[in-house]
Scaffold this motif. Structure first.
Motif, PDB file in Angstrom:
ATOM      1  N   ASP A 418       0.807  -1.217   0.000  1.00  0.00           N
ATOM      2  CA  ASP A 418       0.000   0.000   0.000  1.00  0.00           C
ATOM      3  C   ASP A 418       0.840   1.265   0.000  1.00  0.00           C
ATOM      4  OD1 ASP A 418      -2.405  -1.454   0.077  1.00  0.00           O
ATOM      5  OD2 ASP A 418      -2.221  -1.706   2.254  1.00  0.00           O
ATOM      6  N   GLY A 419       2.162   1.099  -0.055  1.00  0.00           N
ATOM      7  CA  GLY A 419       3.036   2.262  -0.084  1.00  0.00           C
ATOM      8  C   GLY A 419       3.419   2.786   1.284  1.00  0.00           C
ATOM      9  N   ARG A 420       2.970   2.104   2.345  1.00  0.00           N
ATOM     10  CA  ARG A 420       3.325   2.558   3.693  1.00  0.00           C
ATOM     11  C   ARG A 420       4.733   2.087   4.037  1.00  0.00           C
ATOM     12  NH1 ARG A 420      -2.053   0.746   4.534  1.00  0.00           N
ATOM     13  NH2 ARG A 420      -1.191  -1.257   5.205  1.00  0.00           N
ATOM     14  N   PRO A 421       5.492   2.896   4.769  1.00  0.00           N
ATOM     15  CA  PRO A 421       6.876   2.513   5.072  1.00  0.00           C
ATOM     16  C   PRO A 421       6.936   1.344   6.044  1.00  0.00           C
ATOM     17  CG  PRO A 421       6.281   4.490   6.285  1.00  0.00           C
ATOM     18  CD  PRO A 421       5.131   4.194   5.368  1.00  0.00           C
ATOM     19  N   THR A 422       7.841   0.431   5.788  1.00  0.00           N
ATOM     20  CA  THR A 422       8.099  -0.665   6.714  1.00  0.00           C
ATOM     21  C   THR A 422       9.118  -0.187   7.747  1.00  0.00           C
ATOM     22  OG1 THR A 422       9.901  -1.470   5.329  1.00  0.00           O
ATOM     23  CG2 THR A 422       7.693  -2.347   4.863  1.00  0.00           C
ATOM     24  N   ASP A 423       9.342  -1.004   8.781  1.00  0.00           N
ATOM     25  CA  ASP A 423      10.385  -0.653   9.755  1.00  0.00           C
ATOM     26  C   ASP A 423      11.730  -0.524   9.046  1.00  0.00           C
ATOM     27  OD1 ASP A 423       8.556  -0.642  11.785  1.00  0.00           O
ATOM     28  OD2 ASP A 423       8.984  -2.695  12.442  1.00  0.00           O
ATOM     29  N   ARG A 424      11.959  -1.422   8.104  1.00  0.00           N
ATOM     30  CA  ARG A 424      13.195  -1.360   7.327  1.00  0.00           C
ATOM     31  C   ARG A 424      13.263  -0.049   6.544  1.00  0.00           C
ATOM     32  NH1 ARG A 424      16.884  -4.675   4.416  1.00  0.00           N
ATOM     33  NH2 ARG A 424      17.109  -4.121   2.206  1.00  0.00           N
ATOM     34  N   GLY A 425      12.142   0.355   5.955  1.00  0.00           N
ATOM     35  CA  GLY A 425      12.117   1.589   5.189  1.00  0.00           C
ATOM     36  C   GLY A 425      12.420   2.802   6.052  1.00  0.00           C
ATOM     37  N   ARG A 426      11.921   2.809   7.276  1.00  0.00           N
ATOM     38  CA  ARG A 426      12.198   3.939   8.165  1.00  0.00           C
ATOM     39  C   ARG A 426      13.685   3.968   8.543  1.00  0.00           C
ATOM     40  NH1 ARG A 426       7.700   6.489   9.603  1.00  0.00           N
ATOM     41  NH2 ARG A 426       5.697   5.383   9.464  1.00  0.00           N
ATOM     42  N   ARG A 427      14.278   2.809   8.723  1.00  0.00           N
ATOM     43  CA  ARG A 427      15.716   2.782   9.004  1.00  0.00           C
ATOM     44  C   ARG A 427      16.503   3.276   7.791  1.00  0.00           C
ATOM     45  NH1 ARG A 427      14.549  -2.371  10.777  1.00  0.00           N
ATOM     46  NH2 ARG A 427      15.961  -3.348   9.267  1.00  0.00           N
ATOM     47  N   MET A 428      16.059   2.876   6.592  1.00  0.00           N
ATOM     48  CA  MET A 428      16.729   3.336   5.367  1.00  0.00           C
ATOM     49  C   MET A 428      16.665   4.854   5.263  1.00  0.00           C
ATOM     50  SD  MET A 428      15.331   0.350   2.775  1.00  0.00           S
ATOM     51  CE  MET A 428      15.803   1.210   1.277  1.00  0.00           C
ATOM     52  N   ALA A 429      15.505   5.433   5.584  1.00  0.00           N
ATOM     53  CA  ALA A 429      15.347   6.885   5.464  1.00  0.00           C
ATOM     54  C   ALA A 429      16.272   7.635   6.418  1.00  0.00           C
ATOM     55  CB  ALA A 429      13.891   7.270   5.724  1.00  0.00           C
ATOM     56  N   ARG A 430      16.574   7.036   7.563  1.00  0.00           N
ATOM     57  CA  ARG A 430      17.404   7.727   8.557  1.00  0.00           C
ATOM     58  C   ARG A 430      18.893   7.660   8.236  1.00  0.00           C
ATOM     59  NH1 ARG A 430      13.915   5.153  12.335  1.00  0.00           N
ATOM     60  NH2 ARG A 430      15.584   3.779  13.077  1.00  0.00           N
ATOM     61  N   LEU A 497      28.510   7.158   7.728  1.00  0.00           N
ATOM     62  CA  LEU A 497      27.621   6.058   7.364  1.00  0.00           C
ATOM     63  C   LEU A 497      27.754   4.891   8.328  1.00  0.00           C
ATOM     64  CD1 LEU A 497      28.001   6.077   3.465  1.00  0.00           C
ATOM     65  CD2 LEU A 497      25.968   6.683   4.779  1.00  0.00           C
ATOM     66  N   GLU A 498      28.980   4.584   8.738  1.00  0.00           N
ATOM     67  CA  GLU A 498      29.167   3.494   9.689  1.00  0.00           C
ATOM     68  C   GLU A 498      28.465   3.818  11.003  1.00  0.00           C
ATOM     69  OE1 GLU A 498      32.734   0.757  11.666  1.00  0.00           O
ATOM     70  OE2 GLU A 498      33.234   2.534  10.478  1.00  0.00           O
ATOM     71  N   SER A 499      28.586   5.069  11.442  1.00  0.00           N
ATOM     72  CA  SER A 499      27.923   5.479  12.676  1.00  0.00           C
ATOM     73  C   SER A 499      26.413   5.443  12.518  1.00  0.00           C
ATOM     74  CB  SER A 499      28.380   6.896  13.057  1.00  0.00           C
ATOM     75  OG  SER A 499      27.679   7.365  14.182  1.00  0.00           O
ATOM     76  N   ALA A 500      25.916   5.931  11.363  1.00  0.00           N
ATOM     77  CA  ALA A 500      24.478   5.919  11.120  1.00  0.00           C
ATOM     78  C   ALA A 500      23.946   4.505  11.051  1.00  0.00           C
ATOM     79  CB  ALA A 500      24.170   6.664   9.817  1.00  0.00           C
ATOM     80  N   LEU A 501      24.722   3.610  10.469  1.00  0.00           N
ATOM     81  CA  LEU A 501      24.302   2.216  10.372  1.00  0.00           C
ATOM     82  C   LEU A 501      24.127   1.605  11.751  1.00  0.00           C
ATOM     83  CD1 LEU A 501      23.755  -0.240   8.539  1.00  0.00           C
ATOM     84  CD2 LEU A 501      26.201  -0.711   8.597  1.00  0.00           C
ATOM     85  N   ARG A 502      25.039   1.887  12.638  1.00  0.00           N
ATOM     86  CA  ARG A 502      24.928   1.354  13.995  1.00  0.00           C
ATOM     87  C   ARG A 502      23.728   1.947  14.718  1.00  0.00           C
ATOM     88  NH1 ARG A 502      29.773  -1.242  14.826  1.00  0.00           N
ATOM     89  NH2 ARG A 502      31.519  -0.500  13.556  1.00  0.00           N
ATOM     90  N   SER A 503      23.438   3.227  14.451  1.00  0.00           N
ATOM     91  CA  SER A 503      22.335   3.880  15.164  1.00  0.00           C
ATOM     92  C   SER A 503      20.975   3.348  14.738  1.00  0.00           C
ATOM     93  CB  SER A 503      22.391   5.390  14.938  1.00  0.00           C
ATOM     94  OG  SER A 503      22.062   5.722  13.597  1.00  0.00           O
ATOM     95  N   VAL A 504      20.858   2.842  13.500  1.00  0.00           N
ATOM     96  CA  VAL A 504      19.558   2.347  13.038  1.00  0.00           C
ATOM     97  C   VAL A 504      19.466   0.834  13.105  1.00  0.00           C
ATOM     98  CG1 VAL A 504      19.320   4.307  11.481  1.00  0.00           C
ATOM     99  CG2 VAL A 504      20.193   2.139  10.595  1.00  0.00           C
ATOM    100  N   SER A 505      20.584   0.158  13.471  1.00  0.00           N
ATOM    101  CA  SER A 505      20.581  -1.296  13.482  1.00  0.00           C
ATOM    102  C   SER A 505      19.697  -1.818  14.587  1.00  0.00           C
ATOM    103  CB  SER A 505      22.010  -1.821  13.657  1.00  0.00           C
ATOM    104  OG  SER A 505      21.996  -3.229  13.782  1.00  0.00           O
ATOM    105  N   GLU A 506      18.987  -2.905  14.295  1.00  0.00           N
ATOM    106  CA  GLU A 506      18.161  -3.542  15.315  1.00  0.00           C
ATOM    107  C   GLU A 506      19.008  -4.269  16.345  1.00  0.00           C
ATOM    108  OE1 GLU A 506      15.890  -5.886  12.533  1.00  0.00           O
ATOM    109  OE2 GLU A 506      14.091  -4.719  13.014  1.00  0.00           O
ATOM    110  N   GLU A 507      20.230  -4.653  15.952  1.00  0.00           N
ATOM    111  CA  GLU A 507      21.121  -5.396  16.842  1.00  0.00           C
ATOM    112  C   GLU A 507      22.483  -4.734  16.816  1.00  0.00           C
ATOM    113  OE1 GLU A 507      21.202  -9.397  15.491  1.00  0.00           O
ATOM    114  OE2 GLU A 507      19.057  -9.482  15.196  1.00  0.00           O
TER     115      GLU A 507
END
Length: 848
Positions: A418-430, A497-507
Motif C-alpha cells: 500500500d506504499g506505507r513505510p516498513t520498519d526497514r524503510g524507516r531505518r533506510m530513510a534515517r 555512514l558506519e555510525s548511522a548504520l549502527r544507530s539504526v541497526s536492530e542489533e
C-alpha cells in the motif's frame, strides 16, 4: 563586536520592519531580494534578534548546497564579530559546527528533511528560512511541503520565510496560504551586458558532453575580459570537468592572474580562500552554478557566462539517472550577471547571441518534474503521505516517475504493497543516502561488515574523480591511500555512514561484531561488486561479446577503451549514462562480480519457466525451458511438449509480424480474397474487411481450427488460407449465398466460354478474345449491376487489342480500326463488318 557599519550597508535592512509585520500577522512571508542585499545574512540575524533589541528567536536557515551553507554561516558569524559555532553555526552532511549557544543554524535542505522526519515539531526552532527557493531543488520543495504540514497540524506559531532573488513570488505566496510578498530593492550598480558568441557554429550539449570548441571560446573570452576590464573575473561553467579543461587552457592567463576553481567537490580550504577575497593578485574564479546565489565572491567585477547548467534527468525506461547539460535559464543568467554588480559597476560577457536569449527557458526546470523520485517517495511515505497527494507542492510529481520510484521501494522492502513505510524503510530513510544505497548498506553490512559496506557506499554516494578510473574496487583503493580532497570527504562520509548504520541497526552489538569479523576473507573486488549489485540490481550485466554487456534491465552497456573490466563475465554497473541517440549506456563505474552474486543481488528478477514465443531471428516458434535474470538468459533447454495455448499465441504473433503472406493462399484463395475486397469496397457491410490489418486482427476467428493443429511455421505455410477465409463470409445474414451472383468468379460470354474475372485492380477485368463477344451489345456488370467490368479485348493470339467499359460504343466506333489492323495478320479468324449481329466463336475458320 557586531560590525554595524557592514550591516548598515545591506539594502535589505529597509524591509525588515515589513517582513516582521508579515510574519507577525500571517506567520509566513515571501521575501524577494536581489543579490547582494543581505537576504541570506542580515535577515536571519535580524529574525533571531541578534542585531537589535527584539526577542531572541532560534532561526534555522536552509540552503540548497553545502558550500552555500558553510559560507552563509561564516559570513553571519563575521558580521557578529564571532567564530562559527557560537551564536551562528552550520550543519551539513558529515560536518557540524554548532553548540548550545547557537541561535542561527544554517543547514542544507537534506539535513532539514532528516530533522523533520525525526522531530516533526522542530522543537526549539521559531523561524525557518528557505533560502534560494527559486532553484526548485527537490529537497527544498519537499521541506517546504512538510513545514506547511507542521504549521497546519502541530505548530501554527512556527514562522516560515521563502526567500529568493528571482522566483515565482505569486506561486510561492499561494503555496504559503496567501502569504504577503516583501520586496527589497537591490544595490543599483549597473552591469553592462556584452554579447560574445563564438564565431563558428558550436555543437549543442548532449548528456554530459560539451563541445570542446565552446570551452576554447570561453577561455578566449576570459582572456578578453582580463584585457578589457578591471577586477576579478567569475566564469560560470556547467561542471567540474569543464572547469578543469578551461583552467588548463588559461595556464598563461594575461597579467599572471591566479586561476581558482570553485565547485561542490573543491576542498573547503579552497572554497574559503575564494570567498575570503583576493590578496592583491587578479583572480579568475571558475565556478559551477554553486556560485550563482548565497555567495559573494569579493573583488568580482566581471562575469563570463558559458550559458550552460547541469540538471538531473531520469530515464525511467532504462533505470538510468544522471546529470545532463542544458541551456541555463534566463533567471539563472540574471543571477549570474548580478555577481558582477555586487560591489561596484561591472560587466557580464555572455557566450551566446542576444537573439538566443529570447529562446531560453524563463526558469530552471523544477527538479521534481525531471529527476529520480525514489528518495522523495520514501520521504513522503515516512511522512505519512505515500501518494504525495496531500503535500503542498508548486509542481505535482509526475505519476509515471512516482510509480517507478514506488516499484524500487517495494523491491527493496522499504514500503509495503500500500506504499506505507516498513520498519526497514524507516531505518533506510534515517541513513541519509539514496534508498538504493541505504538498501546496499543495510544488506551489505550483514555480508561484509559495517565498515567495508560503509566505505563502498560512500564511494557511490559521491562519484569518485574520473582519474580514479571506471573500476569501483580500484577507485576504493585509490580513495584509501589518497590524500586529495575527495579522499578526505570520502573518509568522513564513510565514518558517518558506519555510525548511522549502527544507530539504526536492530542489533547494534551484533552489527559491531560483524564489522570486525565478517567478510575478512573477501577481496576488494568481491565486496565492491556485492555492494554495487545490491544498490543497482537492475544494472547487473553479463558479457555478450567484446566490451559489450547486457544489463538485466534489458539495456546494453559498453566499457571504454582500455578498461580493466573488459572481458569480465559479469559486472555490477554502479554509474552509467546513455548518450543521445546511442543504443547502449556507457559504463562510468562498475565492479566485477560472479553469477552467484548476480543471482543473490537481483534475485527478485529471477524467473524460471516455460517460454514459447515467435523468434524474429529464426522466424519460427521457439519453445524452451528458460531461467532468466531479468533480460539476461542464464540457462535454456528445448521444451518437447509445450502448452498448446502458448504455441497458438506464438503463431498468432508470427502472423502479426510477417503478415497473411505467411499462409498458403494459392490461386483460388487469392481470387476469393480479391472478390471479397471488391464487395467490401462497393457494397460495404455485411461483406468482411479482408485487408492485412483486418485479417490479422481476426486471425483467431477465421483460422481457429487450423491454428489449434499447427505447431510451427511450416504448418502455417501449408494452411489453406482460401478455405479458411470462407468462415468470414456473411453466413448469418444469408448474403453469403449471393457471392457468386454479386462477384462471379467467371462470366459466360456469347461463345459459350466461361471467362475468369480478375478483381485485383480498381475495376473488375474480363480479358477475352474479341471474336467470343460478337453479338453482345451490353457490357457485363457485377455487384448487382452497379459496376461494369472493364473488358480487355484480346487478339486471336491473346494479346491486348482494345480496352472498353462500353461494348456498344466499341462496336460502333472502335471496332473498325481494330479490324483493319488485325484481319490481315489473322486471316483465319472471322472479322465481320457488323460484329453486333455476328455469331460469336472461339474457333478459327476452316482452311480452304
Amino acid at each position: 563586536m557586531i560590525r554595524d557599519d557592514a550591516l548598515a550597508q545591506l539594502p535589505v535592512r529597509s524591509v525588515l520592519p515589513a517582513l516582521g509585520e508579515a510574519l507577525d500577522g500571517h506567520g509566513a512571508a515571501v521575501l524577494c531580494a536581489p543579490p547582494g542585499t543581505g537576504k541570506t545574512t542580515l535577515v536571519p540575524l535580524a529574525l533571531a534578534g541578534l542585531t537589535g533589541s527584539g526577542p531572541v528567536r532560534r532561526v534555522l536557515v536552509a540552503e540548497p548546497r553545502r558550500i552555500a551553507a558553510r559560507a552563509a554561516a561564516r559570513r553571519m558569524a563575521w558580521l557578529l564579530g564571532e567564530e562559527v559555532g557560537g551564536k551562528v553555526g552550520f550543519t551539513v552532511r558529515g560536518e557540524r559546527r554548532a553548540g548550545p549557544s547557537t541561535v542561527v543554524e544554517v543547514v542544507t535542505t537534506g539535513v532539514l528533511l532528516q530533522r523533520l522526519q525525526r522531530d516533526p515539531e522542530l522543537a526549539g526552532v521559531d523561524v525557518v528560512v528557505l533560502d534560494e527557493c527559486h532553484e526548485r531543488h527537490l529537497d527544498a520543495d519537499t521541506a517546504a511541503a512538510f513545514l506547511l504540514d507542521v504549521r497546519a497540524a502541530l505548530r501554527p506559531e512556527l514562522r516560515l520565510v521563502a526567500a529568493s532573488a528571482t522566483t515565482d513570488a505569486e506561486g510561492w505566496a499561494r503555496l504559503l496560504g496567501g502569504a504577503p510578498v516583501v520586496e527589497a530593492a537591490g544595490v543599483s550598480h549597473p552591469v553592462e551586458v556584452v554579447w560574445a558568441p563564438p564565431e563558428r557554429a558550436i555543437r549543442p550539449p548532449h548528456g554530459m558532453r560539451v563541445d570542446p570548441a565552446l570551452l576554447e571560446h570561453v577561455a578566449a573570452v576570459v582572456r578578453r575580459a582580463l584585457r578589457e576590464r578591471e577586477g576579478d573575473v567569475l566564469c560560470f561553467l556547467p561542471g567540474v570537468g569543464e572547469i578543469g579543461r578551461v583552467a588548463g587552457l588559461l595556464g598563461g592567463a594575461p597579467g599572471g592572474a591566479e586561476v581558482l576553481q570553485v565547485h561542490g567537490r573543491a576542498p573547503a580550504a579552497v572554497q574559503d580562500a575564494v570567498l575570503a577575497g583576493g590578496t592583491g593578485t587578479r583572480r579568475v574564479v571558475l565556478a559551477t552554478s554553486v556560485a550563482e546565489s548565497s555567495l559573494t565572491v569579493p573583488g568580482v567585477r566581471v562575469v563570463v557566462d558559458a550559458g550552460l547548467a547541469r540538471e538531473p534527468r531520469m530515464d525511467h525506461a532504462r533505470g538510468l539517472s544522471a546529470l545532463t547539460t542544458v541551456r541555463a535559464s534566463r533567471a539563472s543568467g540574471r543571477q549570474r550577471a548580478g555577481r558582477a554588480g555586487r560591489e561596484a559597476p561591472g560587466a557580464v560577457y555572455r557566450c551566446w547571441t542576444e537573439a538566443d536569449e529570447t529562446r531560453l527557458p524563463a526558469f530552471p526546470a523544477a527538479e521534481i518534474t525531471v529527476a529520480d523520485l525514489t528518495a522523495f517517495a520514501l520521504q513522503a511515505a515516512c511522512w505519512g503521505d505515500p501518494d504525495a497527494t496531500g503535500l503542498a507542492l508548486l509542481d505535482a510529481p509526475p505519476a509515471g516517475a512516482l510509480a517507478a520510484a514506488r516499484s524500487v521501494l517495494t523491491a527493496t522492502g522499504a514500503v509495503d504493497a500500500d506504499g506505507r513505510p516498513t520498519d526497514r524503510g524507516r531505518r533506510m530513510a534515517r541513513l541519509g543516502v539514496h534508498p538504493r544505497l541505504a538498501r546496499a548498506l543495510l544488506d551489505g553490512a550483514r555480508e561484509v561488515g559495517a565498515r567495508r559496506a560503509a566505505e563502498v557506499v560512500a564511494l557511490l554516494s559521491e562519484e569518485p574523480p574520473r582519474e580514479y578510473g571506471d573500476d569501483l574496487a580500484a577507485a576504493w583503493r585509490s580513495a584509501r591511500r589518497g590524500n586529495d580532497a575527495y579522499g578526505a570527504r570520502w573518509r568522513a562520509e564513510a565514518r558517518r555512514l558506519e555510525s548511522a548504520l549502527r544507530s539504526v541497526s536492530e542489533e547494534p552489538a551484533a552489527a559491531t561484531s560483524r564489522a570486525d569479523t565478517s567478510g575478512t576473507g573477501d577481496s576488494d573486488d568481491a565486496v565492491a561488486g556485492l555492494i554495487a549489485a545490491l544498490a543497482f540490481p537492475e544494472r547487473v550485466a553479463r558479457l555478450r561479446g567484446g566490451a559489450s554487456y547486457l544489463m538485466v534491465s534489458g539495456t546494453g552497456a559498453e566499457l571504454g577503451d582500455g578498461s580493466r573490466l573488459r572481458t569480465a563475465p559479469w559486472l555490477a554497473v554502479a554509474v552509467a549514462d546513455r548518450p543521445v541517440a546511442a543504443a547502449s549506456a556507457r559504463v562510468r563505474l562498475g565492479a566485477v562480480i560472479d553469477e552467484e552474486t548476480a543471482r543473490a543481488a537481483a534475485g527478485s528478477l529471477l524467473d524460471e519457466g516455460e517460454e514459447v514465443r515467435w523468434s524474429e531471428e529464426r522466424r519460427d516458434v521457439v519453445a524452451r525451458r528458460v531461467a532468466r535474470l531479468g533480460a539476461v538468459e542464464l540457462t535454456a533447454s528445448v521444451l518437447n511438449a509445450p502448452d498448446r495455448g502458448l504455441v497458438r499465441a506464438a503463431l498468432l504473433e508470427g502472423l502479426r509480424r510477417e503478415g497473411p503472406g505467411l499462409l498458403r493462399w494459392g490461386a483460388e484463395g487469392s481470387a476469393l480474397r480479391q472478390r471479397l475486397a471488391f464487395l467490401r469496397r462497393e457494397l460495404g457491410e455485411p461483406w468482411p474487411d479482408v485487408s492485412d490489418e483486418a485479417l490479422l486482427a481476426r486471425a483467431d476467428e477465421w483460422l481457429g481450427v487450423e491454428l489449434d493443429r499447427a505447431r510451427r511455421r511450416a504448418d502455417l505455410e501449408r494452411l489453406d488460407a482460401g478455405a479458411a477465409l470462407e468462415r468470414l463470409l456473411p453466413w448469418a445474414s444469408g448474403d453469403a449465398v449471393r457471392l457468386a451472383e454479386l462477384a462471379p468468379e467467371r462470366i459466360e460470354v456469347p461463345s459459350g466460354s466461361r471467362i475468369r474475372v480478375d478483381y485485383g485492380g480498381e475495376q473488375p477485368v474480363l480479358a477475352v478474345k474479341l471474336q467470343e463477344l460478337f453479338g453482345l451489345h451490353e457490357t457485363p456488370r457485377v455487384a448487382g449491376g452497379r459496376v461494369p467490368v472493364l473488358v480487355h479485348l484480346l487478339s486471336p493470339a491473346g494479346r491486348p487489342a482494345a480496352v472498353t467499359a462500353d461494348l456498344a460504343s466499341f462496336w460502333r466506333d472502335g471496332y473498325r480500326s481494330v479490324r483493319a489492323e488485325l484481319r490481315g495478320r489473322y486471316p483465319r479468324h472471322p472479322w465481320p463488318e457488323d460484329p453486333a449481329t455476328a455469331t460469336a466463336t472461339r474457333r478459327a475458320n476452316a482452311r480452304r
